[in-house]
Design a protein around this motif. Sequence first.
Motif, mmCIF file in Angstrom:
data_model
loop_
_atom_site.group_PDB
_atom_site.id
_atom_site.type_symbol
_atom_site.label_atom_id
_atom_site.label_comp_id
_atom_site.label_asym_id
_atom_site.label_seq_id
_atom_site.Cartn_x
_atom_site.Cartn_y
_atom_site.Cartn_z
ATOM 1 N N VAL A 66 0.753 -1.146 0.209
ATOM 2 C CA VAL A 66 -0.056 -0.097 0.018
ATOM 3 C C VAL A 66 0.828 1.157 0.010
ATOM 4 O O VAL A 66 0.482 2.280 -0.852
ATOM 5 C CB VAL A 66 -0.984 0.050 1.063
ATOM 6 C CG1 VAL A 66 -1.685 1.415 1.358
ATOM 7 C CG2 VAL A 66 -1.986 -1.039 1.206
ATOM 8 N N LEU A 67 1.984 1.222 0.809
ATOM 9 C CA LEU A 67 2.684 2.313 0.915
ATOM 10 C C LEU A 67 3.386 2.577 -0.506
ATOM 11 O O LEU A 67 3.728 3.808 -1.036
ATOM 12 C CB LEU A 67 3.881 2.234 1.744
ATOM 13 C CG LEU A 67 3.738 2.338 3.269
ATOM 14 C CD1 LEU A 67 4.943 1.879 4.039
ATOM 15 C CD2 LEU A 67 3.405 3.970 3.712
ATOM 16 N N ASP A 68 3.783 1.644 -1.245
ATOM 17 C CA ASP A 68 4.392 1.932 -2.659
ATOM 18 C C ASP A 68 3.352 2.370 -3.523
ATOM 19 O O ASP A 68 3.602 3.182 -4.430
ATOM 20 C CB ASP A 68 4.895 0.470 -3.101
ATOM 21 C CG ASP A 68 6.134 0.264 -2.338
ATOM 22 O OD1 ASP A 68 6.925 0.774 -1.731
ATOM 23 O OD2 ASP A 68 6.454 -1.189 -2.519
ATOM 24 N N ASP A 69 2.217 2.073 -3.305
ATOM 25 C CA ASP A 69 1.059 2.441 -4.426
ATOM 26 C C ASP A 69 0.582 3.690 -4.038
ATOM 27 O O ASP A 69 0.552 4.717 -4.919
ATOM 28 C CB ASP A 69 -0.157 1.504 -4.038
ATOM 29 C CG ASP A 69 -1.570 2.099 -4.989
ATOM 30 O OD1 ASP A 69 -1.134 2.103 -6.385
ATOM 31 O OD2 ASP A 69 -2.629 2.364 -4.369
ATOM 32 N N LEU A 70 0.800 4.331 -2.823
ATOM 33 C CA LEU A 70 0.352 5.651 -2.433
ATOM 34 C C LEU A 70 1.343 6.472 -2.762
ATOM 35 O O LEU A 70 1.133 7.887 -3.391
ATOM 36 C CB LEU A 70 0.075 5.765 -1.053
ATOM 37 C CG LEU A 70 -1.148 4.967 -0.279
ATOM 38 C CD1 LEU A 70 -1.067 5.261 1.254
ATOM 39 C CD2 LEU A 70 -2.495 5.633 -0.885
ATOM 40 N N HIS A 71 2.736 6.183 -2.899
ATOM 41 C CA HIS A 71 3.858 6.991 -3.094
ATOM 42 C C HIS A 71 3.342 7.154 -4.718
ATOM 43 O O HIS A 71 3.783 8.320 -5.215
ATOM 44 C CB HIS A 71 4.976 6.531 -2.694
ATOM 45 C CG HIS A 71 5.978 7.336 -3.116
ATOM 46 N ND1 HIS A 71 6.894 6.908 -4.150
ATOM 47 C CD2 HIS A 71 6.527 8.621 -2.974
ATOM 48 C CE1 HIS A 71 7.982 7.994 -4.273
ATOM 49 N NE2 HIS A 71 7.711 8.813 -3.391
ATOM 50 N N GLY A 72 3.615 5.972 -5.497
ATOM 51 C CA GLY A 72 3.568 6.085 -7.017
ATOM 52 C C GLY A 72 2.281 6.906 -7.571
ATOM 53 O O GLY A 72 2.423 7.463 -8.482
ATOM 54 N N PHE A 73 1.105 6.869 -6.517
ATOM 55 C CA PHE A 73 0.005 7.639 -7.061
ATOM 56 C C PHE A 73 0.268 9.123 -6.779
ATOM 57 O O PHE A 73 -0.223 9.817 -7.396
ATOM 58 C CB PHE A 73 -1.333 7.248 -6.026
ATOM 59 C CG PHE A 73 -2.591 7.875 -6.558
ATOM 60 C CD1 PHE A 73 -2.909 7.814 -7.807
ATOM 61 C CD2 PHE A 73 -3.288 8.166 -5.688
ATOM 62 C CE1 PHE A 73 -4.067 8.353 -8.222
ATOM 63 C CE2 PHE A 73 -4.738 8.565 -5.766
ATOM 64 C CZ PHE A 73 -4.973 8.730 -7.286
ATOM 65 N N GLY A 74 1.153 9.549 -5.885
ATOM 66 C CA GLY A 74 1.405 10.871 -5.803
ATOM 67 C C GLY A 74 0.481 11.786 -4.906
ATOM 68 O O GLY A 74 0.124 13.037 -4.906
ATOM 69 N N ILE A 75 0.236 11.076 -3.790
ATOM 70 C CA ILE A 75 -0.628 11.754 -2.838
ATOM 71 C C ILE A 75 -0.086 12.934 -2.342
ATOM 72 O O ILE A 75 1.072 12.696 -1.928
ATOM 73 C CB ILE A 75 -1.446 10.820 -1.865
ATOM 74 C CG1 ILE A 75 -0.015 10.373 -0.854
ATOM 75 C CG2 ILE A 75 -2.144 9.750 -2.376
ATOM 76 C CD1 ILE A 75 -0.899 9.671 0.339
ATOM 77 N N PRO A 76 -0.643 14.068 -1.982
ATOM 78 C CA PRO A 76 0.158 15.055 -1.306
ATOM 79 C C PRO A 76 0.507 15.002 0.181
ATOM 80 O O PRO A 76 1.429 15.748 0.437
ATOM 81 C CB PRO A 76 -0.804 16.412 -1.445
ATOM 82 C CG PRO A 76 -2.200 15.620 -1.441
ATOM 83 C CD PRO A 76 -2.060 14.387 -2.145
ATOM 84 N N ALA A 77 0.007 14.150 1.000
ATOM 85 C CA ALA A 77 0.231 13.806 2.206
ATOM 86 C C ALA A 77 -0.354 12.623 2.728
ATOM 87 O O ALA A 77 -1.335 12.172 2.339
ATOM 88 C CB ALA A 77 -0.538 15.003 3.164
ATOM 89 N N LEU A 78 0.526 12.085 3.811
ATOM 90 C CA LEU A 78 0.091 10.863 4.233
ATOM 91 C C LEU A 78 0.002 10.895 5.778
ATOM 92 O O LEU A 78 1.098 11.455 6.330
ATOM 93 C CB LEU A 78 0.979 9.379 4.173
ATOM 94 C CG LEU A 78 0.600 8.202 4.636
ATOM 95 C CD1 LEU A 78 -0.618 7.537 4.235
ATOM 96 C CD2 LEU A 78 1.784 7.330 4.506
ATOM 97 N N ILE A 79 -1.079 10.727 6.561
ATOM 98 C CA ILE A 79 -1.075 10.936 8.039
ATOM 99 C C ILE A 79 -1.354 9.515 8.439
ATOM 100 O O ILE A 79 -2.083 8.784 8.256
ATOM 101 C CB ILE A 79 -2.394 11.524 8.223
ATOM 102 C CG1 ILE A 79 -2.186 12.878 7.792
ATOM 103 C CG2 ILE A 79 -2.572 11.782 9.877
ATOM 104 C CD1 ILE A 79 -3.387 14.096 7.844
ATOM 105 N N LEU A 80 -0.427 8.915 9.592
ATOM 106 C CA LEU A 80 -0.431 7.559 9.945
ATOM 107 C C LEU A 80 -1.230 7.904 11.343
ATOM 108 O O LEU A 80 -0.841 8.448 12.120
ATOM 109 C CB LEU A 80 0.912 7.220 10.345
ATOM 110 C CG LEU A 80 1.597 6.992 8.942
ATOM 111 C CD1 LEU A 80 3.134 6.390 9.550
ATOM 112 C CD2 LEU A 80 0.958 6.261 8.016
ATOM 113 N N SER A 81 -2.310 6.965 11.513
ATOM 114 C CA SER A 81 -3.308 7.205 12.595
ATOM 115 C C SER A 81 -3.623 6.056 13.089
ATOM 116 O O SER A 81 -3.158 4.843 12.691
ATOM 117 C CB SER A 81 -4.356 8.186 12.294
ATOM 118 O OG SER A 81 -5.344 8.392 13.174
#
Length: 405
Positions: A66-81
């Motif tokens: 999932v991390l790899d996909d989110l980064h490849g998608f180019g999301i502006p921010a990731l919040i770990l909760s």
Amino acid sequence: MFRLTQYMRELTDPTPVRTRRGSGPVKPVVIWNLTRRCNLRCRHCYTVSADVTFPGELNDEQTLRVLDDLHGFGIPALILSGGEPMSRPNFFEIAERAAKLGFRHLALSTNGTKITAQNADRIADVGFDYVGISLDGIGAVNDAFRGLGGAFDAALTGIRECRKRGIKVGLRFTLTEQNAHMLGDMLDLCDDEGVDKFYLSHLVYAGRGDKNRGDDTRRSHTRRAMDLLIGRAWDAVTGGQPLEIVTGNNDADAVYFLHWAERHLDAARVAHVRDHLTAWGGNSSGLGVANIAPMGTVHPDTYWSDYTIGNVKTVPFSTLWTGNDPMLATLRQRPRPLKGRCGACAFKGVCGGNTRIRALQITGDPWAEDPACYLSNAEIGVAEADRLEPTPFRGKTRDPAHQFF
């Protein structure tokens, strides 16, 4: 999220208007609940977390994918909760992997009680842009709200350990009838401890927050809280004070702020900031924000647990978010197909219809009016008889399996 201090600055130092939506696929801020496990039992917890093991959560291999996909998608921010994200045994391994991938912004949302000196060192080493820590009152008030004696002192230690290491820290406070009187004390605490940001969250009727929706503030108390925040934000901007103030989960705050500006400032500056707020567009569920729950389900925001777009165990987030989901498509409409006071509101271009999950929980219809709007009909341009002080709904929730379309 309504960035009160930012828009207050727009009144004093105008800048060109920028729209929130660009071309191409929608790229949201992703709030990822890594685990449902938590050492606290907060009255407003939308995930109904507890200090037990919940089966079916994403395993390590799935999490890295999932991390790899989110980064490849180019999301502006990731919040770990969470839950409490630091309750996950390999939390720091996940955070370090996210940092190595190079997300544009990486934040941690925590109750703060696990931020010891050693953990603060590791948080600093990861390089989080921001750590948000939740407190819902001073001392015993917070501990009663969060279900654990000593939680206030432990979270305050976490704040101080982060500040010692130069980590940007925010304090989050959920406004209820039980703690509204402590808002000024919470702002003073931010000043005393050198906290960078204060986030006031209005109560959302999800999880335990739905069960305890009777804790929601009376409308007069909400307005009093906004008056205090607006005054503090004005003092901060005009006096060069560093505290940033934001609010969340009630986009009517932006309209209330506009009315304050109309009473105190010239029409040109008010028109300028209204253009900025319209470009912002208010509620961003399904558009500028997304949620991945502990078991991998994807939702329009953290509170919409009853509506699932898909699961990252089987389909990448990037595919789900750019697919043909009907709820996402409707949430992205401007204007949305709002009903009642929200549909008739003259400011729906600013507010975006406020928090849809409250309407869904109360009426079974996600497009009904938000019952937590604290503005009068006159203030939103509705001609019906005024309802400045409606009584917060305390009845039973409708069937969550209600058909949305």
